[in-house]
Design a protein around this motif. Structure first.
Motif, PDB file in Angstrom:
ATOM      1  N   GLY A 136      33.069  44.116  39.825  1.00  0.00           N
ATOM      2  CA  GLY A 136      34.440  44.587  39.803  1.00  0.00           C
ATOM      3  C   GLY A 136      34.765  45.456  38.604  1.00  0.00           C
ATOM      4  N   ILE A 137      36.011  45.888  38.571  1.00  0.00           N
ATOM      5  CA  ILE A 137      36.458  46.812  37.530  1.00  0.00           C
ATOM      6  C   ILE A 137      36.336  46.210  36.129  1.00  0.00           C
ATOM      7  CG2 ILE A 137      38.909  46.184  37.657  1.00  0.00           C
ATOM      8  CD1 ILE A 137      39.455  49.263  37.354  1.00  0.00           C
ATOM      9  N   GLY A 138      36.559  44.919  36.000  1.00  0.00           N
ATOM     10  CA  GLY A 138      36.431  44.270  34.690  1.00  0.00           C
ATOM     11  C   GLY A 138      35.015  44.360  34.149  1.00  0.00           C
ATOM     12  N   VAL A 139      34.042  44.163  35.018  1.00  0.00           N
ATOM     13  CA  VAL A 139      32.632  44.246  34.614  1.00  0.00           C
ATOM     14  C   VAL A 139      32.277  45.688  34.241  1.00  0.00           C
ATOM     15  CG1 VAL A 139      30.252  43.898  35.388  1.00  0.00           C
ATOM     16  CG2 VAL A 139      32.019  42.255  36.027  1.00  0.00           C
ATOM     17  N   MET A 140      32.783  46.643  35.035  1.00  0.00           N
ATOM     18  CA  MET A 140      32.521  48.055  34.723  1.00  0.00           C
ATOM     19  C   MET A 140      33.118  48.426  33.365  1.00  0.00           C
ATOM     20  SD  MET A 140      32.885  50.168  38.263  1.00  0.00           S
ATOM     21  CE  MET A 140      33.840  49.176  39.398  1.00  0.00           C
TER      22      MET A 140
END
Length: 162
Positions: A136-140
């Protein structure tokens, strides 16, 4: 040591300066987008190759100094363009007008940009997606932060040759 990139494309993002300053008027695209993901992608681009474009679902391809007259609220989807976004023909025309000569493009965005850019960029272009399959965006966002902090570019997880 800085990575070797020829150009980057970063997404615009939903949060914009007009959300906090509605009366500000027209601004350069480099100041228009205020979301965390966009800011981290821009920081990454500036660290590893300051030759970047912003891709907006409303205005299309933007240089950092391109002036944006007003806000908008539309997004590309996994299927690409919609009735509310800039249309494919306009994106193709913009790309030609920008006279981009680079044949390797690093895209700091998710899966929705893969089919879209494959329809726009000329044959012979290599697209690198270092954030693909990270989650997800948090990991990116976390990977972008770490790469900038360590001054080490992300490896490309997916490569598409058009």
């Amino acid at each position: 040591m800085k990575g070797v990139f020829t150009m980057m494309i970063i997404p615009s993002g939903k949060p914009k300066i007009w959300d906090k300053e509605p009366e500000i008027g027209a601004v350069e695209s480099q100041f228009a987008y205020t979301g965390t993901f966009h800011r981290l992608a821009k920081t990454y681009a500036l660290e590893f190759d300051p030759h970047y474009l912003i891709v907006s679902p409303y205005y299309g391809f933007l240089r950092p100094t391109t002036v944006i007259p007003h806000t908008y609220d539309t997004r590309f989807t996994l299927k690409g363009i919609t009735a509310e976004t800039i249309q494919l023909e306009s994106l193709q025309k913009q790309w030609q007008e920008l006279a981009v000569s680079e044949t390797t493009i690093t895209v700091l965005g998710g899966k929705k940009f893969q089919p879209l850019l494959s329809q726009i960029l000329p044959s012979g272009t290599t697209l690198l997606f270092p954030l693909d399959s990270l989650g997800g965006i948090g990991v990116m966002q976390q990977h972008l932060k770490i790469a900038v902090a360590k001054k080490k570019p992300l490896p490309s997880r997916k490569i598409i040759i058009i």
